[in-house]
Design a protein around this motif. Structure first.
Motif, mmCIF file in Angstrom:
data_model
loop_
_atom_site.group_PDB
_atom_site.id
_atom_site.type_symbol
_atom_site.label_atom_id
_atom_site.label_comp_id
_atom_site.label_asym_id
_atom_site.label_seq_id
_atom_site.Cartn_x
_atom_site.Cartn_y
_atom_site.Cartn_z
ATOM 1 N N VAL A 1 41.446 -39.982 -35.222
ATOM 2 C CA VAL A 1 41.315 -41.421 -35.479
ATOM 3 C C VAL A 1 41.816 -41.768 -36.874
ATOM 4 N N GLN A 2 41.397 -41.011 -37.869
ATOM 5 C CA GLN A 2 41.804 -41.346 -39.229
ATOM 6 C C GLN A 2 43.290 -41.100 -39.444
ATOM 7 N N ARG A 3 43.828 -40.052 -38.822
ATOM 8 C CA ARG A 3 45.275 -39.838 -38.897
ATOM 9 C C ARG A 3 46.020 -41.010 -38.266
ATOM 10 N N GLY A 4 45.462 -41.545 -37.173
ATOM 11 C CA GLY A 4 46.092 -42.684 -36.535
ATOM 12 C C GLY A 4 46.036 -43.949 -37.371
ATOM 13 N N LEU A 5 44.968 -44.075 -38.162
ATOM 14 C CA LEU A 5 44.808 -45.273 -38.986
ATOM 15 C C LEU A 5 45.680 -45.245 -40.233
ATOM 16 N N ASP A 6 45.713 -44.085 -40.943
ATOM 17 C CA ASP A 6 46.489 -44.078 -42.181
ATOM 18 C C ASP A 6 47.235 -42.778 -42.453
ATOM 19 N N GLY A 7 47.032 -41.752 -41.615
ATOM 20 C CA GLY A 7 47.778 -40.502 -41.761
ATOM 21 C C GLY A 7 47.425 -39.675 -42.972
ATOM 22 N N GLY A 8 46.360 -40.038 -43.679
ATOM 23 C CA GLY A 8 46.106 -39.388 -44.948
ATOM 24 C C GLY A 8 45.108 -38.256 -44.942
ATOM 25 N N LEU A 9 44.555 -37.922 -43.799
ATOM 26 C CA LEU A 9 43.498 -36.924 -43.735
ATOM 27 C C LEU A 9 44.072 -35.563 -43.347
ATOM 28 N N SER A 10 43.578 -34.494 -43.990
ATOM 29 C CA SER A 10 44.013 -33.149 -43.638
ATOM 30 C C SER A 10 42.939 -32.435 -42.833
ATOM 31 N N ALA A 11 43.353 -31.415 -42.091
ATOM 32 C CA ALA A 11 42.396 -30.617 -41.328
ATOM 33 C C ALA A 11 41.402 -29.940 -42.259
ATOM 34 N N ARG A 12 41.853 -29.519 -43.414
ATOM 35 C CA ARG A 12 40.949 -28.873 -44.372
ATOM 36 C C ARG A 12 39.860 -29.839 -44.829
ATOM 37 N N ASP A 13 40.232 -31.115 -45.037
ATOM 38 C CA ASP A 13 39.231 -32.125 -45.368
ATOM 39 C C ASP A 13 38.138 -32.154 -44.318
ATOM 40 N N VAL A 14 38.537 -32.207 -43.062
ATOM 41 C CA VAL A 14 37.580 -32.341 -41.969
ATOM 42 C C VAL A 14 36.677 -31.111 -41.899
ATOM 43 N N LEU A 15 37.257 -29.935 -42.128
ATOM 44 C CA LEU A 15 36.451 -28.719 -42.114
ATOM 45 C C LEU A 15 35.417 -28.736 -43.250
ATOM 46 N N GLU A 16 35.784 -29.320 -44.375
ATOM 47 C CA GLU A 16 34.824 -29.469 -45.476
ATOM 48 C C GLU A 16 33.707 -30.439 -45.100
ATOM 49 N N PHE A 17 34.057 -31.549 -44.430
ATOM 50 C CA PHE A 17 33.021 -32.486 -44.004
ATOM 51 C C PHE A 17 31.971 -31.781 -43.149
ATOM 52 N N ALA A 18 32.453 -30.883 -42.284
ATOM 53 C CA ALA A 18 31.584 -30.247 -41.290
ATOM 54 C C ALA A 18 30.835 -29.038 -41.820
ATOM 55 N N THR A 19 31.090 -28.663 -43.058
ATOM 56 C CA THR A 19 30.430 -27.471 -43.616
ATOM 57 C C THR A 19 29.799 -27.786 -44.963
ATOM 58 N N VAL A 20 30.550 -27.611 -46.035
ATOM 59 C CA VAL A 20 29.980 -27.712 -47.371
ATOM 60 C C VAL A 20 29.519 -29.124 -47.713
ATOM 61 N N ASP A 21 30.259 -30.155 -47.272
ATOM 62 C CA ASP A 21 29.823 -31.525 -47.560
ATOM 63 C C ASP A 21 28.538 -31.867 -46.808
ATOM 64 N N GLY A 22 28.443 -31.397 -45.567
ATOM 65 C CA GLY A 22 27.218 -31.618 -44.808
ATOM 66 C C GLY A 22 26.027 -30.924 -45.434
ATOM 67 N N ALA A 23 26.235 -29.702 -45.911
ATOM 68 C CA ALA A 23 25.149 -28.967 -46.571
ATOM 69 C C ALA A 23 24.678 -29.701 -47.816
ATOM 70 N N ASN A 24 25.616 -30.227 -48.599
ATOM 71 C CA ASN A 24 25.235 -30.976 -49.796
ATOM 72 C C ASN A 24 24.427 -32.217 -49.436
ATOM 73 N N ALA A 25 24.822 -32.913 -48.366
ATOM 74 C CA ALA A 25 24.116 -34.124 -47.961
ATOM 75 C C ALA A 25 22.698 -33.830 -47.504
ATOM 76 N N CYS A 26 22.479 -32.652 -46.960
ATOM 77 C CA CYS A 26 21.130 -32.257 -46.525
ATOM 78 C C CYS A 26 20.307 -31.669 -47.665
ATOM 79 N N GLY A 27 20.869 -31.613 -48.862
ATOM 80 C CA GLY A 27 20.160 -31.017 -49.984
ATOM 81 C C GLY A 27 20.125 -29.506 -49.935
ATOM 82 N N LEU A 28 21.039 -28.905 -49.160
ATOM 83 C CA LEU A 28 21.031 -27.461 -48.950
ATOM 84 C C LEU A 28 22.297 -26.789 -49.470
ATOM 85 N N GLY A 29 23.036 -27.503 -50.314
ATOM 86 C CA GLY A 29 24.295 -26.969 -50.797
ATOM 87 C C GLY A 29 24.164 -25.713 -51.633
ATOM 88 N N SER A 30 22.991 -25.478 -52.195
ATOM 89 C CA SER A 30 22.802 -24.274 -53.001
ATOM 90 C C SER A 30 22.581 -23.028 -52.161
#
Length: 429
Positions: free
Chosen positions: A305-334
């Motif tokens: 969807v985001q690639r279709g809207l502006d083409g600016g998102l990378s697969a690596r970005d998405v993998l970060e959203f689903a792992t390390v960024d999610g952990a940080n949001a849950c307060g579990l990044g450490s």
């Protein structure tokens, strides 16, 4: 106890540690102690990762897990139909044992597909027994879970005593921790929101809240001094760009549920707008009556969807959203979200030799663009193998499935609904 995962392609999600075309991960007493091209550990148990990708487990930042028994029933529902169906029609017929089975099978589904950490956004707290059943299910599944206690919608009922009771039972609980699922400014009075947030701060709980409509709810929270870096805002589709910047300034996080948001008409996922505002979005499944329960589908939709809207998102970005960024949001990044020495060993092994992804030329790109749950061969949580050779360890899954079907059939009969997708709830019924 030491475990050596050896010979795999290692995606650490940690820039300092880096990725390895072929490497080893050493785990000591449940903690990652070394990541290198070759590690000599003759006393360690060996997990052969040849032909596998070794990476951190996924993090789902928002799921209504108690609804698992009604998987697929709402594939054609709008958001308003979902509210009528699950909250007005199905929820009242759930007994504590139904909640237990829904949470148990839902958490097992998530774990089976590589989601090692999940926030259970629980809003079926009809009685204390219902709440206890939901927590018990999370404890009985060997995953890392955050129990998001929610008081429901459109209510200002006091929750102080119940939140304190649940919190006291989860102190020092190990893999199961707690957050407060706020009713929020769209569902209750601002005074109640302030009381809930004060309670969360007193108890040291992170908060998570749905923001789904147009308007100025973030600005109102800011005016009342209620924006925190410990709050995750779910969806946020109708929120203006200036309000997203308010969230960025406060250090808050946003959970995007792209499949549900698109299918149910909530709005376009805000992935790119959140990035433009200076935030790192996270990803979540939301509800399985409408969509699948795995992170692969969620990543693929967010990416496409985001690639279709502006083409600016990378697969690596998405993998970060689903792992390390999610952990940080849950307060579990450490302790989780990346394969970093010193963090707990929440690790998944992804088959790279399956015909659906072979040849595995671009690991991050292939996982996001073509990955699926069938590739998850091995899962470790805090160093413990909980899925081995494609099979969940230590759970009598056939018996649990049979019990869930009995629960589903009783609720459906009592509620008077069809399970084949032909039932169309309408607001007000």
């Amino acid at each position: 106890m030491r475990t050596l995962i050896t010979g795999g392609t290692v995606i650490t999600m940690d820039p300092a540690t880096g990725d390895l075309a072929q490497g080893d991960v050493l785990i000591t007493d449940g903690v990652i102690t070394e990541v290198a091209e070759r590690i000599d550990a003759p006393d360690a148990e060996i997990i052969d990762a040849t032909g596998r990708v070794v990476m951190p487990g996924f993090v789902d930042t928002h799921r209504h897990t108690w609804q698992t028994a009604f998987r697929g029933v709402g594939a054609d529902w709008t958001f308003m139909q979902y509210l009528v169906a699950m909250h007005d029609t199905v929820k009242p017929h759930n007994r504590p044992e139904d909640v237990y089975l829904g949470n148990l099978l839902g958490r097992l589904d998530a774990l089976n597909s590589g989601i090692t950490t999940m926030l259970d956004w629980f809003h079926c707290a009809l009685t204390p027994e219902h709440t206890d059943a939901a927590v018990a299910a999370l404890r009985d599944v060997p995953g890392r879970s955050v129990f998001g206690f929610g008081a429901g919608f459109r209510t200002s009922d006091p929750i102080d005593a119940e939140v304190r009771r649940v919190r006291s039972g989860l102190t020092g609980d190990g893999l199961v921790t707690m957050a407060l699922a706020l009713r929020g400014p769209e569902m209750t009075a601002m005074e109640t929101v302030a009381e809930d947030m004060q309670l969360a701060a007193e108890l040291g709980l992170r908060t998570t809240v749905h923001i789904e409509t147009d308007g100025r709810p973030i600005a109102e929270l800011l005016e009342h001094g209620l924006l925190r870096d410990t709050t995750t805002f779910v969806h946020a589709n109708g929120i203006s760009d200036d309000q997203l910047r308010m969230l960025a300034d406060a250090g808050s996080s946003v959970s995007v549920s792209p499949d549900v948001e698109l299918k149910m008409g909530i709005g376009w996922p805000v992935t790119g707008r959140v990035l433009a505002a200076g935030l790192r979005p996270t990803l979540s499944i939301d509800d399985c009556p409408a969509v699948g329960g795995d992170m692969f589908s969620t990543m693929r939709t967010a990416f496409a969807v985001q690639r279709g809207l502006d083409g600016g998102l990378s697969a690596r970005d998405v993998l970060e959203f689903a792992t390390v960024d999610g952990a940080n949001a849950c307060g579990l990044g450490s302790c989780t979200g990346s394969l970093t020495p010193g963090k707990d060993a929440d690790v998944i092994l992804v088959r790279a030799d399956d015909l659906s992804v072979f040849p595995f030329n671009n690991p991050a790109g292939t996982i996001v663009a073509a990955g699926h749950p069938g590739l998850i061969e091995t899962v470790l949580v805090a160093g413990r193998v909980v899925k081995r050779d494609g099979v969940i360890v230590g759970m009598d899954v056939p018996t649990l499935k049979a019990r869930l079907l009995e629960s589903r059939d009783r609720i459906a009969a009592d509620a008077g609904i069809a399970l084949d997708g032909t039932w169309r709830p309408t607001p007000g019924e």
